[in-house]
Design a protein around this motif. Structure first.
Motif, PDB file in Angstrom:
ATOM      1  N   UNK A  87      17.233 -15.034  12.905  1.00  0.00           N
ATOM      2  CA  UNK A  87      15.780 -15.136  12.749  1.00  0.00           C
ATOM      3  C   UNK A  87      15.232 -16.491  13.152  1.00  0.00           C
ATOM      4  N   UNK A  88      16.026 -17.540  13.040  1.00  0.00           N
ATOM      5  CA  UNK A  88      15.522 -18.890  13.333  1.00  0.00           C
ATOM      6  C   UNK A  88      15.969 -19.376  14.713  1.00  0.00           C
ATOM      7  N   UNK A  89      17.251 -19.605  14.884  1.00  0.00           N
ATOM      8  CA  UNK A  89      17.747 -20.205  16.124  1.00  0.00           C
ATOM      9  C   UNK A  89      17.489 -19.341  17.340  1.00  0.00           C
ATOM     10  N   UNK A  90      17.531 -18.028  17.193  1.00  0.00           N
ATOM     11  CA  UNK A  90      17.379 -17.153  18.358  1.00  0.00           C
ATOM     12  C   UNK A  90      15.975 -16.560  18.463  1.00  0.00           C
ATOM     13  N   UNK A  91      15.471 -15.965  17.388  1.00  0.00           N
ATOM     14  CA  UNK A  91      14.190 -15.270  17.466  1.00  0.00           C
ATOM     15  C   UNK A  91      13.012 -16.248  17.492  1.00  0.00           C
ATOM     16  N   UNK A  92      12.882 -17.071  16.452  1.00  0.00           N
ATOM     17  CA  UNK A  92      11.727 -17.963  16.335  1.00  0.00           C
ATOM     18  C   UNK A  92      11.706 -18.998  17.449  1.00  0.00           C
ATOM     19  N   UNK A 133      19.881 -28.175   4.326  1.00  0.00           N
ATOM     20  CA  UNK A 133      21.084 -27.520   4.843  1.00  0.00           C
ATOM     21  C   UNK A 133      20.727 -26.442   5.851  1.00  0.00           C
ATOM     22  N   UNK A 134      19.681 -25.677   5.552  1.00  0.00           N
ATOM     23  CA  UNK A 134      19.241 -24.623   6.467  1.00  0.00           C
ATOM     24  C   UNK A 134      18.729 -25.199   7.779  1.00  0.00           C
ATOM     25  N   UNK A 135      18.108 -26.379   7.718  1.00  0.00           N
ATOM     26  CA  UNK A 135      17.667 -27.024   8.953  1.00  0.00           C
ATOM     27  C   UNK A 135      18.866 -27.403   9.815  1.00  0.00           C
ATOM     28  N   UNK A 136      19.917 -27.917   9.182  1.00  0.00           N
ATOM     29  CA  UNK A 136      21.131 -28.249   9.922  1.00  0.00           C
ATOM     30  C   UNK A 136      21.748 -26.994  10.528  1.00  0.00           C
ATOM     31  N   UNK A 137      21.758 -25.920   9.778  1.00  0.00           N
ATOM     32  CA  UNK A 137      22.315 -24.661  10.285  1.00  0.00           C
ATOM     33  C   UNK A 137      21.497 -24.160  11.466  1.00  0.00           C
ATOM     34  N   UNK A 138      20.170 -24.298  11.396  1.00  0.00           N
ATOM     35  CA  UNK A 138      19.307 -23.830  12.469  1.00  0.00           C
ATOM     36  C   UNK A 138      19.583 -24.575  13.774  1.00  0.00           C
ATOM     37  N   UNK A 139      19.909 -25.866  13.686  1.00  0.00           N
ATOM     38  CA  UNK A 139      20.213 -26.649  14.880  1.00  0.00           C
ATOM     39  C   UNK A 139      21.604 -26.348  15.416  1.00  0.00           C
ATOM     40  N   UNK A 140      22.374 -25.517  14.686  1.00  0.00           N
ATOM     41  CA  UNK A 140      23.742 -25.143  15.063  1.00  0.00           C
ATOM     42  C   UNK A 140      24.666 -26.351  15.118  1.00  0.00           C
ATOM     43  N   UNK A 141      24.356 -27.399  14.342  1.00  0.00           N
ATOM     44  CA  UNK A 141      25.169 -28.601  14.293  1.00  0.00           C
ATOM     45  C   UNK A 141      26.201 -28.474  13.165  1.00  0.00           C
TER      46      UNK A 141
END
Length: 259
Positions: A203-208, A168-176
């Motif tokens: 922390x993920x989508x923007x920073x990393x 779920x967090x991976x999906x959230x990171x892709x902003x899908x």
């Protein structure tokens, strides 16, 4: 041998090889059509064989010119492997291996300088990306545990286990579909959940992800700077070769006059 070297390193020879690579790539694409294989199968096979013959001649010429130095250039080794796979017999256990002849299209990378720079930058940035990936895995792990404990009871499909939470967090990171599909239903049940999602996305989508982009861009800059001396050296070699030809012509003219 000097003539062969000038031939292999000449621009028209390199452009000719690129043209053959593009033609070969077009043939591979057309061969995916049943109609084309039925009506033009022999023609397409013939063109493919001619392209393979051209690539083979190119390798033979490079081997003759560079000898042991041939293996010092990784792109030469790559071209050799790609062409060698094309000669694997199309039968038995080797039938699937021969399908890798499609890799000949990747000869475009070795033939176009900008593509070489980009691929070299990606390879060079692997180490930095791996460390960034380790940081990302750590963030996944922490937020996955938090998500499972905080929201697992009410949202079994999304946060019922650590594995589901990480997915779920991976999906959230892709902003899908993260806002309407996941975040808002969770926030409706747990009003404080917005802190969880906002901090995670920052922390993920923007920073990393921006760190990864920065690493790749830095590698591209370094590869461009490394390519410049090579390009200048090649240009100087061509100019020196022209000067030698001019000097030889002048010397020949002087000898005629003396006679």
């Amino acid at each position: 041998m000097r003539i062969l070297r000038q031939l292999v390193e000449s621009k028209w020879f390199q452009f000719g090889i690129l043209g053959v690579i593009c033609l070969n790539a077009l043939v591979f694409g057309v061969q995916t059509s049943v109609w084309a294989r039925t009506h033009c199968g022999k023609l397409l096979t013939g063109i493919d064989s001619v392209c393979l013959a051209v690539f083979t001649v190119e390798l033979v010429l490079k081997l003759a010119v560079y000898n042991r130095r041939f293996c010092k250039d990784p792109w030469n080794i790559f071209d050799f492997i790609v062409v060698a796979v094309s000669f694997v017999p199309d039968c038995g256990m080797f039938s699937s291996v021969r399908l890798f002849r499609i890799l000949r299209i990747f000869k475009l990378i070795s033939g176009i300088r900008h593509m070489r720079i980009i691929l070299g930058a990606i390879v060079k940035s692997v180490r930095g990306i791996m460390w960034t990936g380790s940081l990302l895995v750590l963030i996944y792990y922490v937020y996955g545990i938090l998500g499972t404990h905080l929201f697992g009871a009410a949202f079994e499909d999304w946060f019922g286990s650590l594995g589901k939470s990480v997915y779920t967090l991976f999906q959230v990171m892709t902003l899908e579909s993260w806002s309407m599909g996941i975040a808002r239903p969770v926030i409706a049940a747990y009003p404080y959940a917005w802190v969880y999602f906002i901090t995670y996305i920052l922390m993920t989508s923007f920073l990393v992800m921006n760190i990864v982009v920065g690493i790749v861009l830095t590698s591209i800059t370094e590869c461009c700077q490394a390519e410049e001396p090579v390009a200048k050296k090649s240009s100087l070699r061509e100019e020196l070769s022209k000067l030698k030809e001019q000097i030889a012509a002048v010397e020949a003219a002087l000898e005629k006059e003396e006679k």
